[in-house]
Design a protein around this motif. Sequence first.
Motif, PDB file in Angstrom:
ATOM      1  N   THR A   1       0.835  -1.203   0.000  1.00 28.38           N
ATOM      2  CA  THR A   1       0.000   0.000   0.000  1.00 28.38           C
ATOM      3  C   THR A   1       0.873   1.256   0.000  1.00 28.38           C
ATOM      4  OG1 THR A   1      -1.563  -1.217   1.360  1.00 28.38           O
ATOM      5  CG2 THR A   1      -1.896   1.153   1.180  1.00 28.38           C
ATOM      6  N   ASN A   2       1.845   1.250   0.912  1.00 21.19           N
ATOM      7  CA  ASN A   2       2.732   2.420   1.007  1.00 21.19           C
ATOM      8  C   ASN A   2       3.511   2.636  -0.283  1.00 21.19           C
ATOM      9  OD1 ASN A   2       1.864   2.705   3.604  1.00 21.19           O
ATOM     10  ND2 ASN A   2       3.639   1.665   4.532  1.00 21.19           N
TER      11      ASN A   2
ATOM     12  N   LEU B   1       2.719   1.728  -3.280  1.00 21.19           N
ATOM     13  CA  LEU B   1       1.854   2.166  -4.375  1.00 21.19           C
ATOM     14  C   LEU B   1       1.458   3.640  -4.210  1.00 21.19           C
ATOM     15  CD1 LEU B   1       0.496   1.315  -6.974  1.00 21.19           C
ATOM     16  CD2 LEU B   1      -1.471   0.520  -5.637  1.00 21.19           C
ATOM     17  N   ILE B   2       1.208   4.044  -2.963  1.00 20.88           N
ATOM     18  CA  ILE B   2       0.840   5.451  -2.737  1.00 20.88           C
ATOM     19  C   ILE B   2       1.992   6.370  -3.167  1.00 20.88           C
ATOM     20  CG2 ILE B   2       0.367   7.182  -0.953  1.00 20.88           C
ATOM     21  CD1 ILE B   2      -1.107   4.967   0.619  1.00 20.88           C
TER      22      ILE B   2
ATOM     23  N   THR C   1       2.603   6.325  -6.944  1.00 15.36           N
ATOM     24  CA  THR C   1       1.581   7.078  -7.668  1.00 15.36           C
ATOM     25  C   THR C   1       1.818   8.585  -7.522  1.00 15.36           C
ATOM     26  OG1 THR C   1       0.027   5.292  -7.170  1.00 15.36           O
ATOM     27  CG2 THR C   1      -0.903   7.366  -7.955  1.00 15.36           C
ATOM     28  N   MET C   2       2.073   8.994  -6.301  1.00 15.78           N
ATOM     29  CA  MET C   2       2.317  10.431  -6.079  1.00 15.78           C
ATOM     30  C   MET C   2       3.497  10.932  -6.920  1.00 15.78           C
ATOM     31  SD  MET C   2       1.962  10.880  -1.965  1.00 15.78           S
ATOM     32  CE  MET C   2       0.398  11.231  -1.171  1.00 15.78           C
TER      33      MET C   2
ATOM     34  N   LYS D   1       2.795  11.016 -10.650  1.00 10.19           N
ATOM     35  CA  LYS D   1       1.947  12.161 -10.998  1.00 10.19           C
ATOM     36  C   LYS D   1       2.748  13.475 -11.022  1.00 10.19           C
ATOM     37  CE  LYS D   1      -2.760  10.844  -9.944  1.00 10.19           C
ATOM     38  NZ  LYS D   1      -3.248  11.451 -11.186  1.00 10.19           N
TER      39      LYS D   1
ATOM     40  N   PHE E   1       1.313  10.033   4.156  1.00 13.55           N
ATOM     41  CA  PHE E   1       2.065  10.866   3.213  1.00 13.55           C
ATOM     42  C   PHE E   1       1.253  12.077   2.800  1.00 13.55           C
ATOM     43  CE2 PHE E   1       3.672   6.485   1.852  1.00 13.55           C
ATOM     44  CZ  PHE E   1       4.674   6.506   2.824  1.00 13.55           C
TER      45      PHE E   1
ATOM     46  N   ASN F   1       1.155  15.094   0.045  1.00 13.10           N
ATOM     47  CA  ASN F   1       1.672  15.417  -1.275  1.00 13.10           C
ATOM     48  C   ASN F   1       2.484  16.717  -1.291  1.00 13.10           C
ATOM     49  OD1 ASN F   1       1.848  14.411  -3.803  1.00 13.10           O
ATOM     50  ND2 ASN F   1       0.078  15.523  -4.609  1.00 13.10           N
TER      51      ASN F   1
END
Lengths: 112, 563
Positions: free
Chosen positions: B22-23, B25-26, B29-30, B33, B116, B118
Motif C-alpha cells: 500500500t505504502n 503504491l501510494i 503514484t504520487m 503524478k 504521506f 503530497n
Amino acid sequence: MSALSHDIIKSLRNATGDVFHEIINIYINDALSIINEMESLIQGNNIEQLRHLVHTLKGSSRNVGALKIADLCAAFEAILKSALPCDTKHHARIIRLAYEETLPLLESYIVN
Amino acid sequence: MDNRLNSDNNHLSFLVVDDDQTNRLILETMLRKLGHTVFTACNGQEAIDSYNDNQQDMILMDVMMPVMDGYDACKTIKANNSDLFIPIIFITAITDDLSLSKCIECGGDDFLTKPFNNVILRAKINALTRTSSLYNIINQKNEEMSLIHARLQHEHELAESIFSRISTPPSRDNSSIKYLLSPQSISSGDILMSLDNNGHHYAMLGDFTGHGLSAAIGAIPTTDIFYSLARRNRSISSIAREINNKLFEVLPTGLYCAACIIDIDNTTGVINILNAGIPDALMLMNDDTRFTAFKSTNIPLGIMNADNIDFNIYTVDINNNGRLYIYSDGVTESQNSANKMLGQNGLEDIILSSRGPDSFDNISQRLMDFTNSGQQDDDITICEISLTNAAHEGKFAAFTSSSRWDIDLHFDNENIKYGNPYNTTINLVNKYIDSANIQNSNSLGTIISEIFSNEINHSILQIDSSIKEQDNGFDIYKRELTDKLAAIKDQYIDVSISITQKNMKRTLKLTISSSSNKDYPEIKNFTNNNEKPHGRGIFLLKELCSSLTFDNENRRISLEYTW
C-alpha cells in the motif's frame, strides 16, 4: 471519533487519482491478511514477527486514514516493544473489530 | 562530470523502498503524478541491488523491513558511493527521538512521516534537489581543481627540468665561489651563475618573482645572455642592460628579476658590483669586524626598458684579502619556528662568527638550522666569493704582460655624485703599473687629480675659483662644491687612458670630456701666480705634461706625460 479520517482519505484520493481504488483495495486485502497472520503468530508466540506486522499495519493504516486501526496498532507495538506481559489476543481482537468498523467506510469511497 | 539532479527537476528517478505494498503504491503514484520515474524495492537488500543497477536520483526508504532494514541499506548505499550525494528520505511512522537520530547517524537526509502528504513530499524533494545540485557543483569544481593541480604539478616538474638544465650553478670544485641553494618549492626562482674568463671572474645572482614556470621563462634568456656576454668580457652594465631589455620584452607585467652582477676584474685589481634589487652585498676583509655594504642602487631587471638608463656600479679595490657575500631576500626574510625573522643583523652575526677554513660550511649549516625550525616561504640562496683566489692572480699576471694598456672609463651622474672617479682611475692605473712591473711616477696622481678636479669643479659644477680669494674663501668654496655636487643631474665624464712603455720610456696619454658645455679657458692665462689661491692646478699640468690641449671644438682636454 470516526474510525476513518475523511480528510486524509480525500487528500489521498486527490493525490493518487485513478490509482486510488487500487490502493484502497490493496489495503483492504493486505490489512485483513496481516490481521489473520497476527492471530497465527500469537498462537505460535512469535512476538518479534508479530511486532513487525503490527508496525506495518500501523503505517499503511495511517496512510489511508484508518486512524483507529493505526492507533490500536501503535499501542500494541509499544507494549510488544516494552516486553511487558500483555494480552496479545485481546489486542488482535480489538484491531480486527476496528478493521470491521473501518471496512464499510473505506468501501464507500470506492463505490462513490 | 556527474549529471545527476541537473536543472530539470521535473524528471527525476526515484527508488521507493517499503515492504508494504500500500505504502509503495501510494508513493509511486504520487511521484509518477509529479512526472518522475519510479523504481520500487521491498527491502534493504533489493534497494541496494536496484541502486547499483539504476543509480536513482533520490531514495525514499522505510525503516523496518524484512531481510535488511532501512538503516543498513542506507549505510551501504552511502558508503559505496561516497563521492556522490544521494539524498535518502526515511519514510517512517516512528516518532521516538532515538530512532529518528539513528536515521541521521546512518546517513539519512530527511524524514517523511505517514500519512504521506503530497505538498510536504514535493517540498522535501525540491529542498533536497537544491542541496544535491550544490553538492554536485562543488564536486565538479573539486574534480576540475584536481585536474588543474595535476597539470600545475606537471608544469612545475617541466619548469624544474628546464631550470636545472639552463641554470647549472657554479662547480663545487671552484674554490673561489661557494654557495647554498635551497628552493622553496619544486623549482627555485633563484639562479646563480659564475664564469672565469680572461682575467675576469663574473658572477650573477638572480631572484625572479615567483617560482616554477614563470621563473624558468625568465631564466632562459638571462643565463644565455650572461654567459654569452661574460665570455666576450663585456662590462656588467652591458650584461645588465641586455638582460633587462630581454626580460622587459618577454616577461609579463609584475614579473621581474632582482639581480646582483659582479665582475672581479683581475686585470685591473678591482671589483665591479651592480646591485639591482638584491639585499646589500656584503664585503668582509680578513680580520675586520665591519662589513662594507653595497646597497641596491638600480631597479630590478625587466621592469622598464633600459636603453637610456645608466646603471650604478660600485668599483672597489681588491688589494685586501677578504670575502664578498651576495644573497637573495629569502635569506634575511627566513623565519624560525617562533616566527622570528633572521634579518640583516642576524645574517651578519652568522657570517662574523663563522670565520675559519670552513666558514661557509658553518654559515650554510647555521642558516639551514635556523630555517629548518620554521617555515620556508621563499628560495634561499647565498654565495660567498673569495677575493684571495690564487687562480685569479695567475690569470691576472698572464693577462697584464702587455707593454700597452688602454682603458676607456665612463662615470655617470651617480658615480660623480657618490663615487670617487679620481680614486677609481688612479687605482686602475697603479694596478696596471704594478703588475706590468713598470716604474711608477709620483706625478701621475697629481696629474689625474688635477684633471678630474678641473672637469668636475669648473666644467660641470661651474664653481668660480676666485671665491677662494674672499675671507674664509676655502670654506665657502668647499660648501658650494658640496651643495652643487649633491644637486647634479644627467652629468657624465668620459676618460680615455693609454699607457705605453718603449725603450724604458713610459708615456701616459689621457683625454677627458664631460657633459658640460662650458668653454675651457685659454691655457696661456694660467701662470705661476703664488699670490692667488687658485688657478695653480692647470699651471702645474702645463709644467708636468709634455702636451696639454684644451679643445673647445670637441669639448675635451688631452694631455701627454712621459717619465
